[in-house]
Design a protein around this motif. Structure first.
Motif, PDB file in Angstrom:
ATOM      1  N   GLN A   1       0.764  -0.982   0.249  1.00  0.00           N
ATOM      2  CA  GLN A   1       0.109  -0.108   0.054  1.00  0.00           C
ATOM      3  C   GLN A   1       0.737   1.192   0.026  1.00  0.00           C
ATOM      4  O   GLN A   1       0.573   2.257  -0.777  1.00  0.00           O
ATOM      5  CB  GLN A   1      -0.856  -0.022   1.173  1.00  0.00           C
ATOM      6  N   ARG A   2       1.939   1.352   0.840  1.00  0.00           N
ATOM      7  CA  ARG A   2       2.904   2.389   0.820  1.00  0.00           C
ATOM      8  C   ARG A   2       3.640   2.707  -0.511  1.00  0.00           C
ATOM      9  O   ARG A   2       3.738   3.807  -0.747  1.00  0.00           O
ATOM     10  CB  ARG A   2       3.674   2.343   1.987  1.00  0.00           C
ATOM     11  N   ARG A   3       3.827   1.566  -1.101  1.00  0.00           N
ATOM     12  CA  ARG A   3       4.503   1.833  -2.195  1.00  0.00           C
ATOM     13  C   ARG A   3       3.372   2.254  -3.412  1.00  0.00           C
ATOM     14  O   ARG A   3       3.994   3.083  -4.295  1.00  0.00           O
ATOM     15  CB  ARG A   3       5.052   0.441  -2.632  1.00  0.00           C
ATOM     16  N   ILE A   4       2.362   1.769  -3.491  1.00  0.00           N
ATOM     17  CA  ILE A   4       1.382   2.049  -4.636  1.00  0.00           C
ATOM     18  C   ILE A   4       0.958   3.331  -4.312  1.00  0.00           C
ATOM     19  O   ILE A   4       0.741   4.330  -5.612  1.00  0.00           O
ATOM     20  CB  ILE A   4       0.102   1.235  -4.551  1.00  0.00           C
ATOM     21  N   TYR A   5       0.691   3.817  -3.166  1.00  0.00           N
ATOM     22  CA  TYR A   5       0.333   5.261  -2.815  1.00  0.00           C
ATOM     23  C   TYR A   5       1.250   6.362  -2.595  1.00  0.00           C
ATOM     24  O   TYR A   5       0.985   7.433  -2.379  1.00  0.00           O
ATOM     25  CB  TYR A   5      -0.689   5.314  -1.736  1.00  0.00           C
ATOM     26  N   ASP A   6       2.604   5.953  -2.611  1.00  0.00           N
ATOM     27  CA  ASP A   6       3.703   6.825  -2.361  1.00  0.00           C
ATOM     28  C   ASP A   6       3.615   7.611  -0.978  1.00  0.00           C
ATOM     29  O   ASP A   6       4.050   8.651  -1.028  1.00  0.00           O
ATOM     30  CB  ASP A   6       3.668   8.004  -3.487  1.00  0.00           C
ATOM     31  N   VAL A   7       3.174   6.787  -0.101  1.00  0.00           N
ATOM     32  CA  VAL A   7       3.217   7.112   1.156  1.00  0.00           C
ATOM     33  C   VAL A   7       3.959   6.517   1.961  1.00  0.00           C
ATOM     34  O   VAL A   7       4.194   5.413   2.523  1.00  0.00           O
ATOM     35  CB  VAL A   7       1.576   7.179   1.981  1.00  0.00           C
TER      36      VAL A   7
ATOM     37  N   SER B   1      -8.801   5.094  -6.324  1.00  0.00           N
ATOM     38  CA  SER B   1      -8.652   4.350  -4.975  1.00  0.00           C
ATOM     39  C   SER B   1      -7.797   5.450  -4.263  1.00  0.00           C
ATOM     40  O   SER B   1      -6.773   6.112  -4.728  1.00  0.00           O
ATOM     41  CB  SER B   1      -7.784   3.129  -5.297  1.00  0.00           C
ATOM     42  N   SER B   2      -8.125   5.491  -2.920  1.00  0.00           N
ATOM     43  CA  SER B   2      -7.358   6.467  -2.113  1.00  0.00           C
ATOM     44  C   SER B   2      -6.924   5.810  -0.737  1.00  0.00           C
ATOM     45  O   SER B   2      -7.699   4.706  -0.239  1.00  0.00           O
ATOM     46  CB  SER B   2      -8.320   7.632  -1.756  1.00  0.00           C
ATOM     47  N   LEU B   3      -5.724   6.344  -0.390  1.00  0.00           N
ATOM     48  CA  LEU B   3      -5.321   5.749   0.922  1.00  0.00           C
ATOM     49  C   LEU B   3      -5.104   7.049   1.902  1.00  0.00           C
ATOM     50  O   LEU B   3      -4.432   7.819   1.607  1.00  0.00           O
ATOM     51  CB  LEU B   3      -3.977   5.111   0.769  1.00  0.00           C
ATOM     52  N   TYR B   4      -5.984   6.838   3.016  1.00  0.00           N
ATOM     53  CA  TYR B   4      -5.683   7.808   3.970  1.00  0.00           C
ATOM     54  C   TYR B   4      -5.093   7.588   4.992  1.00  0.00           C
ATOM     55  O   TYR B   4      -5.024   6.437   5.806  1.00  0.00           O
ATOM     56  CB  TYR B   4      -7.442   8.155   4.691  1.00  0.00           C
TER      57      TYR B   4
ATOM     58  N   GLN C   1       1.532  14.476  -9.371  1.00  0.00           N
ATOM     59  CA  GLN C   1       2.330  13.730 -10.306  1.00  0.00           C
ATOM     60  C   GLN C   1       1.382  13.256 -11.762  1.00  0.00           C
ATOM     61  O   GLN C   1       0.325  13.137 -11.572  1.00  0.00           O
ATOM     62  CB  GLN C   1       2.891  12.288  -9.583  1.00  0.00           C
ATOM     63  N   LYS C   2       2.447  12.700 -12.628  1.00  0.00           N
ATOM     64  CA  LYS C   2       1.706  12.395 -13.864  1.00  0.00           C
ATOM     65  C   LYS C   2       1.064  11.091 -13.641  1.00  0.00           C
ATOM     66  O   LYS C   2       1.623  10.094 -12.728  1.00  0.00           O
ATOM     67  CB  LYS C   2       3.008  12.040 -15.043  1.00  0.00           C
ATOM     68  N   ARG C   3       0.018  10.566 -14.276  1.00  0.00           N
ATOM     69  CA  ARG C   3      -0.530   9.361 -14.121  1.00  0.00           C
ATOM     70  C   ARG C   3       0.219   8.179 -14.686  1.00  0.00           C
ATOM     71  O   ARG C   3       0.910   8.390 -15.763  1.00  0.00           O
ATOM     72  CB  ARG C   3      -2.041   9.553 -14.678  1.00  0.00           C
ATOM     73  N   PRO C   4       0.229   7.054 -14.048  1.00  0.00           N
ATOM     74  CA  PRO C   4      -0.517   6.730 -13.016  1.00  0.00           C
ATOM     75  C   PRO C   4      -0.238   6.884 -11.555  1.00  0.00           C
ATOM     76  O   PRO C   4      -0.580   6.185 -10.663  1.00  0.00           O
ATOM     77  CB  PRO C   4      -0.696   4.899 -13.286  1.00  0.00           C
ATOM     78  N   GLN C   5       0.851   7.699 -11.368  1.00  0.00           N
ATOM     79  CA  GLN C   5       1.390   7.889 -10.232  1.00  0.00           C
ATOM     80  C   GLN C   5       0.218   8.625  -9.349  1.00  0.00           C
ATOM     81  O   GLN C   5      -0.592   9.506 -10.030  1.00  0.00           O
ATOM     82  CB  GLN C   5       2.585   8.810 -10.260  1.00  0.00           C
ATOM     83  N   PRO C   6       0.315   8.482  -8.035  1.00  0.00           N
ATOM     84  CA  PRO C   6      -0.862   9.111  -7.267  1.00  0.00           C
ATOM     85  C   PRO C   6      -0.634  10.800  -7.069  1.00  0.00           C
ATOM     86  O   PRO C   6       0.285  11.206  -7.240  1.00  0.00           O
ATOM     87  CB  PRO C   6      -0.612   8.363  -5.760  1.00  0.00           C
TER      88      PRO C   6
ATOM     89  N   THR D   1      -4.413   9.434  -3.818  1.00  0.00           N
ATOM     90  CA  THR D   1      -5.409   9.088  -4.786  1.00  0.00           C
ATOM     91  C   THR D   1      -4.575   8.605  -6.034  1.00  0.00           C
ATOM     92  O   THR D   1      -3.932   9.426  -6.643  1.00  0.00           O
ATOM     93  CB  THR D   1      -6.238  10.134  -4.851  1.00  0.00           C
ATOM     94  N   VAL D   2      -5.224   7.275  -6.335  1.00  0.00           N
ATOM     95  CA  VAL D   2      -4.512   6.773  -7.427  1.00  0.00           C
ATOM     96  C   VAL D   2      -5.780   6.686  -8.646  1.00  0.00           C
ATOM     97  O   VAL D   2      -6.888   6.441  -8.231  1.00  0.00           O
ATOM     98  CB  VAL D   2      -4.106   5.324  -7.181  1.00  0.00           C
ATOM     99  N   THR D   3      -5.462   7.506  -9.998  1.00  0.00           N
ATOM    100  CA  THR D   3      -6.754   7.217 -10.933  1.00  0.00           C
ATOM    101  C   THR D   3      -6.054   6.589 -11.954  1.00  0.00           C
ATOM    102  O   THR D   3      -5.136   7.085 -12.844  1.00  0.00           O
ATOM    103  CB  THR D   3      -6.982   8.943 -11.374  1.00  0.00           C
ATOM    104  N   PRO D   4      -6.767   5.425 -12.397  1.00  0.00           N
ATOM    105  CA  PRO D   4      -6.219   4.685 -13.656  1.00  0.00           C
ATOM    106  C   PRO D   4      -6.417   5.171 -14.856  1.00  0.00           C
ATOM    107  O   PRO D   4      -7.117   6.280 -14.899  1.00  0.00           O
ATOM    108  CB  PRO D   4      -7.169   3.355 -13.556  1.00  0.00           C
TER     109      PRO D   4
END
Length: 214
Positions: free
Chosen positions: A100-106, A126-129, A185-190, A211-214
Motif C-alpha cells: 500500500q505504501r509503495r502504490i500510494y507513495d506514502v 482508489s485512495s489511501l488515508y 504527479q503524472k498518472r498513473p502516479q498518485p 489518490t490513484v486514478t487509472p
C-alpha cells in the motif's frame, strides 16, 4: 528331673549391678530410648516441613504466572482499545502494508506515533488515508522522500476537504497552526493532499490523502 533343675534361673548381674538384659541394650516395653510412651515414630516435624515446602513451591509457581496473565490482559486490552478508537472513525490503527505504501507513495518516518490508515477503492479511483505524528526531522524526510520539501507547505492552507475528513473522523481546520500542499504527479502516479498540524511545533501531525486514478 530334680527340684533344682525345675527352678528358673535367676538373672545374672554384671559387675556394676545391672542385669544382663540391661547390659545387652534391651529395655522394658513402653520405654524406648529417649522417647515417651505412645509417641509416633519420627514425630510431627518432618510432615510440617513437607507441608511448608509445598506451599512455597506453589507460591513460586502461581505468583509469576499470575503476573504474566495480568500483563497479557493489560497488553491485549490496550491493543483492543486502540483498535476500537480507530474503528470508530473508520481508520485502522497501525501501518499500511508495504505494498500500500509503495502504490500510494506514502512513506512513513520511523518512530512515528498515532499511525492509522484507511483505504477506499472504486472503479474510478482508489485512495489511501494516512495519519501519523512525527518529529520535524521526520516530516522533512517524509517530504524529501516524496520529492518535495517543507518550503512547499503553504501556511494556513488545508488541502483535505471536509468530505474526505468526515470519512475517517478527522477534525481538520479551526484554530490550529495548519500548513498544506497538493503534490501532483503524472498518472498513473498518485496525487497527494498533505495537511500538517503544527500546533505542536516539535511533533507535527501529518494527514495525507493519496489518490490513484487509472
Amino acid at each position: 528331673m530334680t527340684a533344682a533343675e525345675q527352678r528358673p534361673a535367676a538373672p545374672t548381674t554384671s559387675a556394676n549391678g545391672t542385669s544382663a538384659a540391661s547390659a545387652n541394650g534391651a529395655s522394658p516395653p513402653g520405654r524406648g530410648s529417649g522417647g515417651d510412651v505412645g509417641e509416633r515414630p519420627g514425630g510431627g516435624r518432618p510432615r510440617s516441613r513437607r507441608w511448608l515446602k509445598a506451599v512455597v513451591v506453589f507460591l513460586l509457581i502461581t505468583i509469576p504466572a499470575g503476573y504474566m496473565v495480568i500483563s497479557a490482559l493489560q497488553s491485549r486490552n490496550s491493543g483492543e482499545d486502540k483498535q476500537e478508537n480507530a474503528s470508530a472513525t473508520g481508520l485502522t490503527a497501525g501501518w499500511p502494508s508495504k505494498v500500500q505504501r509503495r502504490i500510494y507513495d506514502v512513506w512513513i518516518p520511523g518512530y512515528s506515533d498515532d499511525v492509522a490508515f484507511y483505504e477506499t477503492n472504486s472503479w474510478k479511483t482508489s485512495s489511501l488515508y494516512v495519519q501519523f505524528i512525527t518529529s520535524v526531522e521526520g516530516l522533512d524526510r517524509f517530504l524529501v522522500r516524496l520529492g518535495t520539501d517543507r518550503a512547499e507547505l503553504e501556511n494556513g492552507r488545508v488541502t483535505i476537504d471536509a468530505d474526505d475528513a468526515k470519512k475517517v473522523g478527522w477534525r481538520i481546520g479551526g484554530d490550529q497552526d495548519w500548513a498544506g500542499m497538493v503534490f501532483k504527479q503524472k498518472r498513473p502516479q498518485p496525487e497527494l493532499d498533505i495537511t500538517v498540524d503544527f500546533d505542536n511545533q516539535r511533533h507535527p501531525k501529518v494527514y495525507v490523502v493519496s489518490t490513484v486514478t487509472p
